[in-house]
Each structure stands twice: as C-alpha cells, then as structure tokens.
Design a protein around this motif. Structure first.
Motif, PDB file in Angstrom:
ATOM      1  N   SER A 173      20.174  29.370   7.033  1.00 15.89           N
ATOM      2  CA  SER A 173      21.098  30.399   6.211  1.00 15.89           C
ATOM      3  C   SER A 173      21.457  29.905   4.723  1.00 15.89           C
ATOM      4  O   SER A 173      21.170  30.686   4.037  1.00 15.89           O
ATOM      5  CB  SER A 173      22.307  30.708   7.110  1.00 15.89           C
TER       6      SER A 173
ATOM      7  N   SER B 246      22.102  45.599   5.718  1.00 16.45           N
ATOM      8  CA  SER B 246      23.439  45.250   5.975  1.00 16.45           C
ATOM      9  C   SER B 246      23.386  43.648   6.223  1.00 16.45           C
ATOM     10  O   SER B 246      22.523  43.022   6.599  1.00 16.45           O
ATOM     11  CB  SER B 246      23.823  45.762   7.339  1.00 16.45           C
ATOM     12  N   GLY B 247      24.427  43.198   5.546  1.00 17.37           N
ATOM     13  CA  GLY B 247      24.582  41.765   5.675  1.00 17.37           C
ATOM     14  C   GLY B 247      24.476  40.979   7.273  1.00 17.37           C
ATOM     15  O   GLY B 247      24.026  40.315   7.246  1.00 17.37           O
ATOM     16  N   LYS B 248      25.139  42.031   8.208  1.00 19.34           N
ATOM     17  CA  LYS B 248      25.101  41.219   9.595  1.00 19.34           C
ATOM     18  C   LYS B 248      23.540  41.250   9.799  1.00 19.34           C
ATOM     19  O   LYS B 248      23.203  40.279  10.866  1.00 19.34           O
ATOM     20  CB  LYS B 248      25.833  42.089  10.529  1.00 19.34           C
ATOM     21  N   PHE B 249      22.859  41.902   9.526  1.00 20.43           N
ATOM     22  CA  PHE B 249      21.550  42.108  10.101  1.00 20.43           C
ATOM     23  C   PHE B 249      20.659  41.007   9.427  1.00 20.43           C
ATOM     24  O   PHE B 249      19.644  40.386   9.889  1.00 20.43           O
ATOM     25  CB  PHE B 249      20.527  43.358   9.847  1.00 20.43           C
ATOM     26  N   LYS B 250      20.990  40.574   8.081  1.00 19.92           N
ATOM     27  CA  LYS B 250      20.299  39.460   7.438  1.00 19.92           C
ATOM     28  C   LYS B 250      20.791  38.214   8.070  1.00 19.92           C
ATOM     29  O   LYS B 250      19.830  37.292   8.510  1.00 19.92           O
ATOM     30  CB  LYS B 250      20.776  39.338   5.867  1.00 19.92           C
ATOM     31  N   VAL B 251      22.019  38.157   8.415  1.00 19.20           N
ATOM     32  CA  VAL B 251      22.569  36.854   9.280  1.00 19.20           C
ATOM     33  C   VAL B 251      21.743  36.926  10.497  1.00 19.20           C
ATOM     34  O   VAL B 251      21.370  35.619  10.886  1.00 19.20           O
ATOM     35  CB  VAL B 251      24.046  37.020   9.414  1.00 19.20           C
ATOM     36  N   LEU B 252      21.579  38.273  11.086  1.00 19.90           N
ATOM     37  CA  LEU B 252      20.882  37.953  12.578  1.00 19.90           C
ATOM     38  C   LEU B 252      19.459  37.331  12.369  1.00 19.90           C
ATOM     39  O   LEU B 252      19.121  36.616  13.056  1.00 19.90           O
ATOM     40  CB  LEU B 252      20.973  39.291  13.157  1.00 19.90           C
TER      41      LEU B 252
END
Length: 425
Positions: free
Chosen positions: A244, A130-136
């Motif tokens: 990022s 999930s994109g949010k986990f990559k961002v995290l």
C-alpha cells in the motif's frame, strides 16, 4: 516462452538453446524487447487514446505551464504494462513462482489503476475509484503475496543444515520448516560433503546490522513455541503495508513529466541487481545475505520493468505526450513493492524508494499541520508551498525539467546507498 521453445528444440537450435540458459542474455533481450514495444506501439496507443478523447483534466493549482497540459492523453500506463508483460512472457521461465507472482501483481494493480482512470475520464468523476476499493485492491495483493510466501514450497531460503538446528534439553530441534535436504561438496575440505537445506521461513535481510537477518517470528517472542505458527499475524500485515505504501507513494510522485517513470527505472535497476546477488550462491555467501533459489528469473522481470520505464520516457519526458495515469503509477508501485518483498529486501525500501517516501511524507506533514493549525489558530497554515514535494519546488519557480533531473540524481544516490548497504554492517 522462447526459453522453452529453444530448450524443446535444443538439437535444432543448439546455439540459441545455449544462449537462453544465460540469465544475462535473457535479461538483455528483455530490455531490448521492452524498449521496442514501448517505442513502436507507444505512439499508436497514444493516437488511439487521443481518438477516444481520453485526455487529462487539469485542476488549476496556479502552477506555471499547467494549463498547457490540459487534454494530454492519459492512461498511458497501458504502454508500460504491455512492455512488461509481453517481453516477460517471451523471455522468462513461466513456471517460476516468482515470475507468476510478479505478472499477477502487474495485472492486478494495472486493473485497479485502469478502473480508476476509466471512472475519471469516461464517467467524468474526478474522484475516480473510491479510496476504499483501492485499499481493498492493495490489501488483496498483499494477501496473495504474503500467503504465497508462507505456504509455497517453491519459495525457500537455502541454508546449511547445521545453521538451522538447535540443541535443547529435549534434543535437537529444527528452527525452520525443511522442504528439502541434500549434500554438496565441501570446497574447503576435499572429499567431504555439506548438508544443505531448503527451508520455508519468514527471514528477511536487515541493513546495517552485523547479523543482517531478521526472522519475523522474533517479533512474537512472547508466544514461545507458537510464534512460528502465528507469524502470519505479523508478516501478512507488514506485506500489506509495504504494498500500500509504495503503490501510493508512486502515485503521489506521478505529478511532473518523467518524474515517476525515471525514478522507478532507477529503482527497478537496483532491484535487478539485488535479485541477481540473492540468486547467486557465491555472491550471496560473500555478501552474507540470504541465498534465494530460483529468484534469478526476477532479474529478467526487472529488465522488462526497466526497459518499459525507459521506453515510456520516450513519450513521457517533458513536454509529455502522454501521462501514465493511475494505470501506470499504481502498477509500478505494486511491482516495486512485490519484488522487494519476494527477494526479502523490503526493509531497504525507505532508502531505495526515498523519493516516494519524501513525496508521501510531504503530503502527510502538510495535511496534519494544516489541520492542527486550523484547530489551534482558527486558520490553516502550511509548511510547504504545495504538496506533494515536487509542487513545492514548482511554486518556487523552478522549471519542472530541472526538478525532475534533480530528483533523478537523488534517486541515483539513494540507489547507490542501497547497494552499498549490502557491505555496511
């Protein structure tokens, strides 16, 4: 590891112990070891991946030669990570804070990329992590690097003491937090010493400006004396944005055989040069850039990175026998960002990583324009035939080998421009 081994047995291995004192020797050895590991074990890893049926699922984009790549082994970034970590453990000083942070960055982003590839390949979920986990994950790495630079007494800038003191109505104040003060002989005046200070600061190098330095505290000028205490409010978000942006840029660039790998190798070589001049008191003084003690070990790490990228090209050049996957692309992006930040050259990234920037902007422009025209005209229109940028040229009928070679040439031009900014004021 080898450095400490030969140092410990200095009397027995006198010649080798002396050789390992030279950063150039250890950097050269690191490149050789990285190449050997990539080329020697790369083929075996590819066979292992193939046995596990870890192949790339290619989405039909209407590109020439695309379907022939169906089933090509992916997750080849494991080769890159191995070829960086093991030579670094052997040739670098492992108690050096910069090496510790770079190894952590490599493994941190490698794990995130591996999980993403694992979900895509084994769980048959094309969306991956999930994109949010990559961002995290990217935010987490940015926090680690930012906090370490603000808090560690091993990450310092060397300056003359007279340059960090300022006379005020209330007396003399020190502009930066001093970690250590010592004296060195004044070469211009025999018999006289100069006071030198190691300071903790958020100073960074700025290209094209005469002063060539920027203190992030200056961005909080309106806070007065509290700017130094609250500089983390600016510094840490900037670090996170850089990490990022570069890791995502490398990820987008990885779409044609050998493109991301070759461009990253060029960038890694330049970062090694910048680390060397930043750690050499004579070169730093001549170029009027910040002198950063102990960053010479980053020359060794950049050598490992360079060797790993070139070694991976043995298998990744057209026609690719393996793809790096997110395991590799997110890792090399994180490494480039972390090293640029640690040597305080992050403001050179738009030039040095110009290929990554162009690829990212092409996607942002394409998506934004498509949404805008769909809202205004009822149908989405495109500026590029396809994004990222390298697919645009593929759609124009240019062979991917020519695209990659031309992007490498542009990458070399940007690399040379990055280096000469050290003298352009």
């Amino acid at each position: 590891m080898l450095y400490w081994f030969f140092t410990y047995f200095e009397e027995t291995f006198e010649d080798f112990a002396r050789l390992f004192q030279y950063i150039t020797f250890r950097a050269g050895l690191a490149i050789i070891l990285s190449l050997i590991i990539s080329m020697l074990f790369g083929g075996r890893i590819i066979k292992m991946i193939r046995r596990q049926q870890v192949g790339e699922t290619i989405r039909d984009l209407g590109l020439k030669g695309q379907k022939e790549k169906e089933g090509t082994p992916t997750m080849g970034g494991i080769i890159i990570i191995m070829a960086i970590v093991f030579p670094c453990l052997l040739t670098a000083k492992l108690d050096n804070i910069y090496i510790i942070l770079m190894l952590l960055s490599t493994l941190w982003m490698g794990v995130i990329g591996f999980i993403d590839d694992y979900i895509k390949v084994f769980k048959k979920n094309k969306q991956g992590l999930s994109g949010k986990f990559k961002v995290l994950g990217q935010v987490g790495l940015g926090l680690i690097i930012g906090i370490a630079m603000l808090s560690s007494n091993d990450i310092v800038v060397r300056m003359e003491y007279e340059d960090i003191v300022e006379e005020t109505e209330n007396g003399t104040i020190e502009k930066y937090d001093i970690v250590e003060i010592f004296e060195v002989p004044n070469e211009d005046v025999p018999g006289q010493n100069i006071e030198i200070a190691y300071v903790k600061t958020t100073l960074t190098n700025v290209p094209f400006l005469k002063g060539n330095n920027l203190d992030y505290c200056q961005l909080l000028w309106f806070l007065g004396d509290n700017a130094k205490k609250l500089v983390w409010l600016v510094f840490i978000p900037i670090v996170i944005i850089v990490v990022s942006a570069v890791s995502n840029g490398a990820n987008l660039t990885d779409g044609v055989d050998g493109l991301a790998t070759g461009v990253s190798a060029i960038i890694g070589a330049v970062l090694g040069v910048l680390a060397y001049v930043s750690s050499n008191v004579i070169a730093a003084d001549y170029l009027k850039i910040l002198y950063l003690p102990h960053t010479e070990e980053l020359v060794v790490f950049s050598a490992c990175f360079l060797g790993a990228c070139i070694g991976f090209l043995w298998y990744n050049a057209f026609p690719a026998q393996v793809f790096m996957g997110d395991t590799g692309s997110l890792t090399i992006g994180g490494i480039i960002a972390a090293m640029a930040i640690l040597i305080r050259k992050e403001l050179l990234i738009p030039i040095l990583c110009g290929i990554f920037l162009a690829e990212t902007l092409s996607v942002m422009i394409q998506v934004s324009y498509f949404k805008y025209t769909r809202k205004k005209y009822g149908e989405g229109r495109r500026i590029f035939l396809m994004s990222p940028l390298h697919h645009h040229y593929q759609k124009k009928g240019i062979h991917e080998s020519k695209i990659v070679t031309r992007f490498w040439i542009v990458g070399i031009l940007l690399a040379v421009l990055t280096i000469i900014t050290l003298k352009i004021r």
